[in-house]
Design a protein around this motif. Structure first.
Motif, PDB file in Angstrom:
ATOM      1  N   TRP A 233       0.712  -1.121   0.032  1.00 39.60           N
ATOM      2  CA  TRP A 233      -0.112   0.071  -0.180  1.00 39.60           C
ATOM      3  C   TRP A 233       0.720   1.089   0.067  1.00 39.60           C
ATOM      4  CZ3 TRP A 233      -5.437   0.205  -0.331  1.00 39.60           C
ATOM      5  CH2 TRP A 233      -5.955  -1.018  -0.153  1.00 39.60           C
ATOM      6  N   TYR A 234       0.278   2.159  -0.895  1.00 40.17           N
ATOM      7  CA  TYR A 234       1.302   3.543  -0.914  1.00 40.17           C
ATOM      8  C   TYR A 234       0.387   4.597  -0.135  1.00 40.17           C
ATOM      9  CZ  TYR A 234       4.171   0.965  -4.204  1.00 40.17           C
ATOM     10  OH  TYR A 234       4.731  -0.101  -4.964  1.00 40.17           O
ATOM     11  N   LEU A 235       0.939   5.329   0.780  1.00 39.35           N
ATOM     12  CA  LEU A 235       0.339   6.414   1.413  1.00 39.35           C
ATOM     13  C   LEU A 235       0.726   7.853   0.536  1.00 39.35           C
ATOM     14  CD1 LEU A 235      -0.878   7.976   3.640  1.00 39.35           C
ATOM     15  CD2 LEU A 235       1.139   8.046   4.868  1.00 39.35           C
ATOM     16  N   TYR A 236      -0.490   8.561   0.087  1.00 41.55           N
ATOM     17  CA  TYR A 236      -0.277   9.649  -0.627  1.00 41.55           C
ATOM     18  C   TYR A 236      -0.889  10.765   0.249  1.00 41.55           C
ATOM     19  CZ  TYR A 236       1.029   7.279  -4.839  1.00 41.55           C
ATOM     20  OH  TYR A 236       1.747   6.408  -5.775  1.00 41.55           O
ATOM     21  N   GLY A 237      -0.395  12.267   0.071  1.00 40.63           N
ATOM     22  CA  GLY A 237      -0.622  13.281   0.589  1.00 40.63           C
ATOM     23  C   GLY A 237      -0.703  14.488  -0.492  1.00 40.63           C
ATOM     24  N   ILE A 238      -1.658  14.722  -0.925  1.00 40.43           N
ATOM     25  CA  ILE A 238      -1.705  15.805  -2.074  1.00 40.43           C
ATOM     26  C   ILE A 238      -2.220  17.157  -1.818  1.00 40.43           C
ATOM     27  CG2 ILE A 238      -2.702  16.109  -4.351  1.00 40.43           C
ATOM     28  CD1 ILE A 238      -1.293  13.584  -4.447  1.00 40.43           C
ATOM     29  N   PRO A 239      -1.162  18.015  -1.792  1.00 38.38           N
ATOM     30  CA  PRO A 239      -1.377  19.333  -1.109  1.00 38.38           C
ATOM     31  C   PRO A 239      -1.821  20.375  -2.267  1.00 38.38           C
ATOM     32  CG  PRO A 239       0.990  19.095  -1.760  1.00 38.38           C
ATOM     33  CD  PRO A 239       0.364  17.864  -2.327  1.00 38.38           C
ATOM     34  N   PHE A 240      -2.966  21.072  -1.828  1.00 33.53           N
ATOM     35  CA  PHE A 240      -3.376  22.338  -2.729  1.00 33.53           C
ATOM     36  C   PHE A 240      -3.953  23.199  -1.881  1.00 33.53           C
ATOM     37  CE2 PHE A 240      -6.827  19.312  -1.593  1.00 33.53           C
ATOM     38  CZ  PHE A 240      -8.150  20.430  -1.374  1.00 33.53           C
ATOM     39  N   ASN A 241      -4.196  24.560  -2.734  1.00 31.86           N
ATOM     40  CA  ASN A 241      -4.521  25.633  -2.014  1.00 31.86           C
ATOM     41  C   ASN A 241      -5.987  25.981  -2.833  1.00 31.86           C
ATOM     42  OD1 ASN A 241      -4.996  28.683  -1.884  1.00 31.86           O
ATOM     43  ND2 ASN A 241      -3.504  28.213  -0.178  1.00 31.86           N
TER      44      ASN A 241
END
Length: 413
Positions: A233-241
């Motif tokens: 499993w791959y943990l992703y964190g997608i940042p955005f404003n």
């Protein structure tokens, strides 16, 4: 110094940071100086906005309301005189307040250091119940179900896509998020790749239903670095404003590969997990669709299961039906299914198939021979003289003559 009878100069110009946070008031002359030096800009008759910084003066009356906002693309290390609103460089004194580093050379001078360790965007978490198959796709393959996760839990997941060419997508409803706010969307993902390197595995952010300007993130291969890997499993964190938008929609897309998404907590909550580096050199990553994460009978299974080959080479494993376990046979069937599906659905067009079949049939048909046989059959069954006599009896020669005369007269007029 203000003497008796004089009217004191008022700090009638409001100073704000780039996000509109009020910093302090300053004198009109000081404001003009900041504008002239390019450090601020007018946003109103009596209001200026500093460029490239987001800080709050460390005044006694707003110590408890200090709002430190980090902008990674902004100019850091800004010093503001709380009395005058002037930007001051080369501050010397260093203080520590509420875990923030503050510098100053005078009691009312502060300097906030751009510290990424203190910067925390607001987290958003995946919740399968808040996602639905997109109405824009007619062939979306999507299943919501509870599954066993690598941590011993039983979360609700969404699995989208398959090994075929079905464009599948799920999305949230329009969400109302805070404007001009940094967020990070966190989730665990499994799969999303095939061994033909032709899959689609994406995450998209759509603001105010503007699909043309959506944000697109490719989650397959090595396009985006994951935060953590654990047991496939791959943990992703997608940042955005969010900027100035009113509505935000999130979307997952998958094609030609099973992709499964489950909820994740904050990245810090997984700091205690042991380091788990995924297998290297494989044409596709781990997929829970397979009993052991990878197909046992693929051409590259020697790399995925080096213990199955004495020399660790990429030789294809031979399956003996009498000794093969059910999971191995299931994987073999899937490999065959993938290959046949790719051939029939991806590489061949139904119209091309029909044309090819028609061409092959026509090549086998002797048209001249068939024509001669038909003529001979007609000649054998019919008397040509009788046919001619019957046709002549049906012809009105007078009518034909009159029609010809009429046409000649019309043309001569």
């Amino acid at each position: 110094m203000v003497t008796r009878g004089e009217t004191p100069i008022a700090k009638n110009v409001i100073v704000t940071d780039e996000f509109g946070n009020k910093l302090t008031g300053t004198y009109s002359k000081r404001a003009k100086g900041l504008i002239k030096k390019g450090r601020a800009e007018y946003v109103g008759e009596n209001e200026i906005r500093l460029k490239g910084c987001s800080v709050t003066p460390c005044l006694e009356d707003n110590m408890n309301n200090t709002n430190f906002t980090d902008n990674k693309n902004a100019i850091s290390n800004i010093t503001i005189d709380a009395e005058t609103g002037e930007v001051i460089e080369n501050a010397q004194q260093t203080l520590v307040f509420d875990n923030y580093t503050i510098h100053g050379n005078e009691p009312n001078t502060v300097k906030v250091i751009n510290n990424t360790d203190l910067y925390k965007p607001k987290p958003l978490f995946f919740n399968a119940r808040e996602w639905l198959p997109s109405k824009d796709c007619n062939k979306t393959a999507a299943v919501r179900s509870f599954i066993s996760d690598p941590f011993g839990g039983l979360p609700e997941s969404y699995t989208i896509g398959d090994w075929n060419y079905n464009w599948s997508q799920i999305e949230t409803k329009d969400m109302v998020l805070e404007k001009n706010t940094d967020y990070e969307f966190l989730f665990w993902l499994n799969g999303g790749e095939n061994d033909r390197n032709c899959e689609i595995c994406r995450f998209e952010i759509i603001f105010d239903n503007d699909n043309e300007n959506r944000y697109t993130y490719n989650l397959n291969r090595t396009y985006i670095k994951y935060l953590k890997h654990y047991k496939g499993w791959y943990l992703y964190g997608i940042p955005f404003n969010t900027g100035e938008v009113s509505y935000t929609k999130l979307r997952f897309i998958s094609m030609s590969a099973y992709t499964t998404i489950i909820r994740a907590n904050t990245a810090e909550s997984y700091d205690s997990l042991p380091e788990d580096i995924p297998p290297q050199g494989l044409p596709q990553r781990h997929n829970i669709w397979f009993a052991e994460g990878f197909p046992r009978n693929a051409w590259w299974s020697g790399k995925a299961f080096p213990d199955s080959q004495n020399d660790g080479s990429l030789q294809q494993k031979t399956v003996h039906t009498s000794e093969a376990d059910p999971s191995a046979l299931s994987d073999l069937r899937e490999v065959i299914f993938q290959a046949v599906s790719a051939r029939l659905e991806g590489e061949l067009d139904p119209d091309d198939i029909a044309d090819d079949i028609a061409d092959e049939l026509m090549d086998e048909i002797d048209v001249d021979s068939i024509r001669n046989q038909i003529i001979q059959k007609i000649e054998d069954e019919l008397d040509s003289d009788d046919i001619a006599d019957e046709l002549m009896d049906e012809i009105d020669m007078d009518l034909i003559r009159n029609h010809i005369v009429h046409k000649i007269k019309e043309s001569s007029k």
